[in-house]
Design a protein around this motif. Structure first.
Motif, PDB file in Angstrom:
ATOM      1  N   PHE A  50      60.784  11.271 -18.654  1.00 50.73           N
ATOM      2  CA  PHE A  50      61.451  11.317 -20.264  1.00 50.73           C
ATOM      3  C   PHE A  50      60.681  12.479 -20.985  1.00 50.73           C
ATOM      4  CE2 PHE A  50      63.139   7.159 -18.839  1.00 50.73           C
ATOM      5  CZ  PHE A  50      64.459   7.456 -19.278  1.00 50.73           C
ATOM      6  N   GLU A  51      59.399  12.618 -20.804  1.00 48.79           N
ATOM      7  CA  GLU A  51      59.168  13.934 -21.287  1.00 48.79           C
ATOM      8  C   GLU A  51      59.610  14.989 -20.928  1.00 48.79           C
ATOM      9  OE1 GLU A  51      54.337  14.152 -21.951  1.00 48.79           O
ATOM     10  OE2 GLU A  51      54.961  15.673 -20.200  1.00 48.79           O
ATOM     11  N   ILE A  52      59.694  15.494 -19.605  1.00 44.50           N
ATOM     12  CA  ILE A  52      60.535  16.424 -19.190  1.00 44.50           C
ATOM     13  C   ILE A  52      61.990  16.559 -19.751  1.00 44.50           C
ATOM     14  CG2 ILE A  52      61.440  17.658 -17.292  1.00 44.50           C
ATOM     15  CD1 ILE A  52      59.126  16.568 -15.802  1.00 44.50           C
ATOM     16  N   CYS A  62      54.035  14.545 -11.610  1.00 44.15           N
ATOM     17  CA  CYS A  62      53.654  13.384 -12.580  1.00 44.15           C
ATOM     18  C   CYS A  62      52.522  13.951 -13.413  1.00 44.15           C
ATOM     19  CB  CYS A  62      53.307  12.019 -11.676  1.00 44.15           C
ATOM     20  SG  CYS A  62      54.581  11.199 -10.930  1.00 44.15           S
ATOM     21  N   ASP A  63      51.714  14.586 -12.933  1.00 41.04           N
ATOM     22  CA  ASP A  63      50.714  15.296 -13.980  1.00 41.04           C
ATOM     23  C   ASP A  63      49.715  14.079 -14.565  1.00 41.04           C
ATOM     24  OD1 ASP A  63      49.370  17.344 -14.783  1.00 41.04           O
ATOM     25  OD2 ASP A  63      50.514  17.755 -16.664  1.00 41.04           O
ATOM     26  N   GLY A  64      49.539  13.091 -13.723  1.00 38.37           N
ATOM     27  CA  GLY A  64      48.693  12.180 -14.308  1.00 38.37           C
ATOM     28  C   GLY A  64      49.431  10.752 -14.772  1.00 38.37           C
ATOM     29  N   MET A  65      50.658  11.054 -15.130  1.00 40.97           N
ATOM     30  CA  MET A  65      51.411   9.976 -16.091  1.00 40.97           C
ATOM     31  C   MET A  65      52.277   9.268 -14.969  1.00 40.97           C
ATOM     32  SD  MET A  65      52.815  12.807 -18.736  1.00 40.97           S
ATOM     33  CE  MET A  65      53.752  11.444 -19.751  1.00 40.97           C
ATOM     34  N   THR A  66      52.791   8.251 -15.475  1.00 33.41           N
ATOM     35  CA  THR A  66      53.758   7.560 -14.597  1.00 33.41           C
ATOM     36  C   THR A  66      55.064   8.375 -14.349  1.00 33.41           C
ATOM     37  OG1 THR A  66      55.147   6.321 -16.345  1.00 33.41           O
ATOM     38  CG2 THR A  66      53.184   5.129 -15.332  1.00 33.41           C
ATOM     39  N   LEU A  67      55.833   8.089 -13.141  1.00 29.68           N
ATOM     40  CA  LEU A  67      56.930   9.053 -13.102  1.00 29.68           C
ATOM     41  C   LEU A  67      57.912   9.004 -14.071  1.00 29.68           C
ATOM     42  CD1 LEU A  67      58.360  11.107 -11.154  1.00 29.68           C
ATOM     43  CD2 LEU A  67      59.321   9.094  -9.894  1.00 29.68           C
ATOM     44  N   GLU A  68      58.131   7.530 -14.535  1.00 24.97           N
ATOM     45  CA  GLU A  68      59.005   7.325 -15.505  1.00 24.97           C
ATOM     46  C   GLU A  68      58.624   8.078 -16.849  1.00 24.97           C
ATOM     47  OE1 GLU A  68      60.078   3.057 -15.810  1.00 24.97           O
ATOM     48  OE2 GLU A  68      61.359   3.598 -17.485  1.00 24.97           O
ATOM     49  N   ASP A  69      57.658   8.015 -17.373  1.00 20.60           N
ATOM     50  CA  ASP A  69      56.968   8.276 -18.559  1.00 20.60           C
ATOM     51  C   ASP A  69      57.395  10.198 -18.423  1.00 20.60           C
ATOM     52  OD1 ASP A  69      56.587   6.266 -19.610  1.00 20.60           O
ATOM     53  OD2 ASP A  69      54.358   6.233 -19.249  1.00 20.60           O
ATOM     54  N   ARG A  70      56.722  10.653 -17.545  1.00 19.87           N
ATOM     55  CA  ARG A  70      57.044  12.211 -17.172  1.00 19.87           C
ATOM     56  C   ARG A  70      58.219  12.477 -17.075  1.00 19.87           C
ATOM     57  NH1 ARG A  70      55.631  16.958 -18.225  1.00 19.87           N
ATOM     58  NH2 ARG A  70      55.428  18.238 -16.540  1.00 19.87           N
ATOM     59  N   LEU A 123      65.740  13.850  -8.131  1.00 19.34           N
ATOM     60  CA  LEU A 123      65.625  12.773  -9.271  1.00 19.34           C
ATOM     61  C   LEU A 123      66.330  13.402 -10.377  1.00 19.34           C
ATOM     62  CD1 LEU A 123      64.657   9.976 -10.243  1.00 19.34           C
ATOM     63  CD2 LEU A 123      62.509  11.252 -10.943  1.00 19.34           C
ATOM     64  N   GLY A 124      67.242  12.660 -11.122  1.00 12.77           N
ATOM     65  CA  GLY A 124      68.091  13.289 -12.296  1.00 12.77           C
ATOM     66  C   GLY A 124      68.951  12.050 -12.748  1.00 12.77           C
ATOM     67  N   PRO A 125      69.327  12.121 -13.971  1.00  9.32           N
ATOM     68  CA  PRO A 125      70.425  11.195 -14.519  1.00  9.32           C
ATOM     69  C   PRO A 125      71.758  11.202 -13.908  1.00  9.32           C
ATOM     70  CG  PRO A 125      69.934  12.961 -15.957  1.00  9.32           C
ATOM     71  CD  PRO A 125      69.405  13.352 -14.833  1.00  9.32           C
ATOM     72  N   VAL A 133      59.091  15.773  -4.750  1.00  9.08           N
ATOM     73  CA  VAL A 133      60.228  15.472  -5.589  1.00  9.08           C
ATOM     74  C   VAL A 133      60.609  16.747  -6.512  1.00  9.08           C
ATOM     75  CG1 VAL A 133      58.831  14.689  -7.521  1.00  9.08           C
ATOM     76  CG2 VAL A 133      61.235  13.691  -7.304  1.00  9.08           C
ATOM     77  N   GLY A 134      61.981  16.670  -6.618  1.00 10.64           N
ATOM     78  CA  GLY A 134      62.683  17.854  -7.355  1.00 10.64           C
ATOM     79  C   GLY A 134      63.424  17.264  -8.852  1.00 10.64           C
ATOM     80  N   ILE A 135      62.998  17.485  -9.979  1.00 11.72           N
ATOM     81  CA  ILE A 135      63.579  16.753 -11.014  1.00 11.72           C
ATOM     82  C   ILE A 135      65.058  17.685 -11.549  1.00 11.72           C
ATOM     83  CG2 ILE A 135      63.542  16.357 -13.573  1.00 11.72           C
ATOM     84  CD1 ILE A 135      60.777  15.184 -12.803  1.00 11.72           C
ATOM     85  N   ILE A 136      65.945  17.025 -11.661  1.00 12.68           N
ATOM     86  CA  ILE A 136      67.291  17.999 -11.737  1.00 12.68           C
ATOM     87  C   ILE A 136      67.924  17.549 -13.022  1.00 12.68           C
ATOM     88  CG2 ILE A 136      68.665  16.689 -10.141  1.00 12.68           C
ATOM     89  CD1 ILE A 136      70.107  19.200  -9.594  1.00 12.68           C
TER      90      ILE A 136
END
Lengths: 398, 258
Positions: free
Chosen positions: B247-249, B237-245, B50-52, B219-222
């Protein structure tokens, strides 16, 4: 490995023969067009030559000298001779292209003037005026006949010696070359260039689209993610493109062969018919195979380098000029080289060998060197194309 | 769980042309697309990258499918190295991306046979598999229609089918739903789940959060060529939604820069 190459070759053939318009434009049309154009040109030339050949012409002669009267009368059978003086207004009539007329004026007392004329005196020689219209074929025909007759008459008067006189038809020819050999020499100068150009245009009709086109359309990448080795793809492409280019070249060749007799009709008296044996044809065909392989190889390499089909055309243009120059060489040089090293130079070797074969100088060493050299160049091209298929910069570079 | 893919420090740098420099608004000649990427994927799972846009997802997948070579590092896919045995890798994967096109002149039937031959699939297997796949995706009715005359959706389904002629163990899918109409997109995602259930491994790249949430096991965030986080969806996700998590990252990595 072989099966993948074969799969690629089959696919290229299916693509080619499945597309009727492609087969028509690259195989049928070149031969057909050449045949039609050459035949039409030949017919046109023939018509121009034969036009006015038997039309009656009125020949008005002023001051006809008694010594020439009989000769002029028998010079052209389709001439009506009218012996009467003419003026400038009569000459103006010749401007009418439809008028089959020639006006000829001898000086008064032509015979005695000629008899007493001394070329060393520096005085102007007696002049015969022949008015005609060269755009009227019949008028031009009679003018040419009269001029030739008078020149012959002049030669006979001052004849001191002859060169290569022919006294009877059985006499041995002064030229050691037979008519066949003269024909062969003409073929050897003309045909290599024509053959190479036909093969080249055949390659050009097919190869850029099969490689640069696949790059442009993104279909080559689909092939590159299969387990097939890149060299299998390269070999498959070069072999199939060579075969198709050969078909196109053969079509053009048939077109030329069928239309040449029409092209040269009514032309030379020299026999320039095709007088070649089985060995000559085998040699020629082998060289053509070897040539088309190298040609398809070079065009494939340049097409792989190109971004798209249009760009391929631009990259191939300098190569086309080199091939054309090689094709012109037999016309500029006498005989073919015997140095085996010459037969290692791509394209030039093909031209030289073809010229040799067509001139009845089949030298199997040269042929073998040419074929081996061309196969080696094709091998190098397969290696190069493999590297290019492997290069992400060339395959996917924007 | 059996590991089927190990990515070991993959890196890739591109030289930018003048035009690309203008587009990227940079004066630098080199661009690091992927930097020392490490992750693993297990047999029978869907792994999502997952990544922009421009994060290096496509470059990574292209290296995994051996279309481009890494500058350094390697990836071992079912025992084959992408650097040392690219043909071996290609025999084991099905790679699908919108940049791979099919020759429009041919029919689905011909193309299926052609690519099966290149993958050395036995003739009898080809027949059975073709019938199954064509029926599954509704291509059977268009089997003899040239690709150029097929609808866009049908072309996309055919591309998917062709990439899987050899029933590969690993399917690499770059932006699986990009450019697809809603019906085709659904068909494709349903099929990916089916494949996972059959024990196949799927590596996909996407920038769509919902797709990852619905499909991916891990999932891997790139971001900017670096893999910042990798794990199960719950771990990342650490308890958050994937989207929120995400943008935090993203903020952590980019330091507030947009």
């Amino acid at each position: 490995m072989k099966s993948n190459t074969l799969t690629i070759i089959k696919k290229e053939f299916a693509r080619f023969f499945g597309d009727r318009s492609l087969v028509f434009t690259s195989v049928i049309m070149p031969g057909l067009l050449i045949y039609l154009i050459y035949s039409l040109m030949g017919d046109g030339i023939g018509r121009i030559i034969s036009e006015g050949a038997d039309e009656m012409v009125t020949l008005r002669v002023e001051n006809m000298p008694p010594s020439l009267a009989a000769t002029i009368e028998s010079a052209d059978s389709a001439v009506t001779i009218v012996e009467m003086p003419f003026v400038d207004e009569d000459v103006d009539l010749l401007e009418d292209k439809e008028l089959n007329m020639v006006l000829m004026r001898f000086p008064e007392e032509f015979d005695s003037m000629v008899a007493t004329y001394d070329p060393s005196s520096g005085a102007l020689a007696p002049n015969v005026e022949i008015y005609h219209n060269s755009t009227n074929n019949a008028s031009e025909r009679v003018y040419q006949t009269l001029q030739a007759t008078l020149t012959l008459y002049e030669d006979q008067m001052s004849n001191r010696f002859d060169v290569n006189r022919i006294d009877s038809e059985e006499q041995r020819s002064y030229d050691a070359a037979t008519e066949e050999e003269i024909g062969a020499m003409i073929w050897s100068k003309l045909l290599p260039m024509l053959i190479v150009m036909m093969l080249f245009s055949g390659t050009m009709a097919i190869a850029p689209s099969a490689i640069a086109g696949e790059k442009e359309r993104g279909t080559i990448a689909t092939l590159l993610v299969t387990p097939m080795r890149r060299n299998e793809l390269a070999l498959g492409k070069i072999v199939s493109l060579s075969s198709m280019a050969l078909l196109s070249g053969i079509s053009s060749f048939i077109g030329i062969a069928l239309s040449l007799p029409k092209m040269i009709q009514g032309g030379d008296e020299v026999n320039i018919g095709f007088n070649y044996g089985f060995n000559d044809y085998v040699a020629l065909l082998l060289v053509i195979f070897a040539t088309v392989l190298v040609m398809a190889s070079v065009v494939s390499l340049l097409s792989a380098l190109a971004k798209d089909v249009k760009n391929a055309g631009t990259l191939i243009t300098p190569f086309m000029l080199v091939i054309m120059m090689c094709g012109l060489l037999p016309m500029l040089q006498s005989g073919v080289s015997e140095n085996p090293a010459v037969y290692c130079i791509p394209f030039y070797n093909s031209i030289e060998v073809m010229a040799g074969v067509l001139n009845h100088e089949v030298n199997w060493t040269s042929i073998v060197v040419t074929i081996v050299a061309n196969l080696a160049y094709t091998g190098i091209a397969v290696w190069g194309l493999t590297r290019m298929f492997n290069s992400e910069k060339i395959m996917f570079g924007k | 769980m059996e590991e089927i893919l190990r990515v070991e420090g993959l890196s890739k740098t591109f030289t930018l042309s003048k035009k690309q420099q203008q587009i990227e608004r940079t004066t630098q000649r080199k661009k690091v697309a992927v930097d020392n990427l490490r992750f693993t994927a297990n047999r029978g799972e869907i792994f999502g990258l997952l990544g922009p846009n421009g994060a290096g997802k496509t470059t990574t997948l292209r290296m995994l499918s051996t279309l481009i070579k890494p500058d350094s590092g390697d990836a071992i896919l079912d025992g084959c190295s992408v650097v040392g045995d690219p043909e071996g890798v290609r025999a084991k994967i099905g790679f699908l991306t919108s940049e791979l096109k099919l020759e429009e002149f041919f029919t689905p039937n011909y193309l299926f046979d052609f690519f099966s031959r290149l993958h050395q699939v036995p003739e009898d297997v080809v027949r059975i598999r073709k019938e199954q796949m064509f029926t599954r995706f509704g291509i059977d009715k268009f089997a003899e229609v040239k690709v150029k005359n097929l609808s866009t959706g049908m072309k996309q389904k055919l591309s998917l089918v062709i990439s899987l002629v050899h029933n590969p163990e690993v399917i690499i899918f770059d932006e699986p739903t990009n450019g697809l109409d809603v019906l085709t997109a659904r068909t494709v995602t349903d099929y990916l789940q089916e494949l996972r259930d059959e024990g196949k491994t799927i590596i996909l790249s996407t920038h769509i959060f919902s797709l990852v949430e619905r499909l991916c096991d891990r999932v891997g965030i790139i971001i900017d060529g670096h893999l910042t986080h990798c794990g199960t969806l719950a771990e990342v996700c650490d308890g958050m939604t994937l989207e929120d998590r995400f943008f935090e990252i993203y903020k952590e990595v980019k330091g507030g820069e947009q």
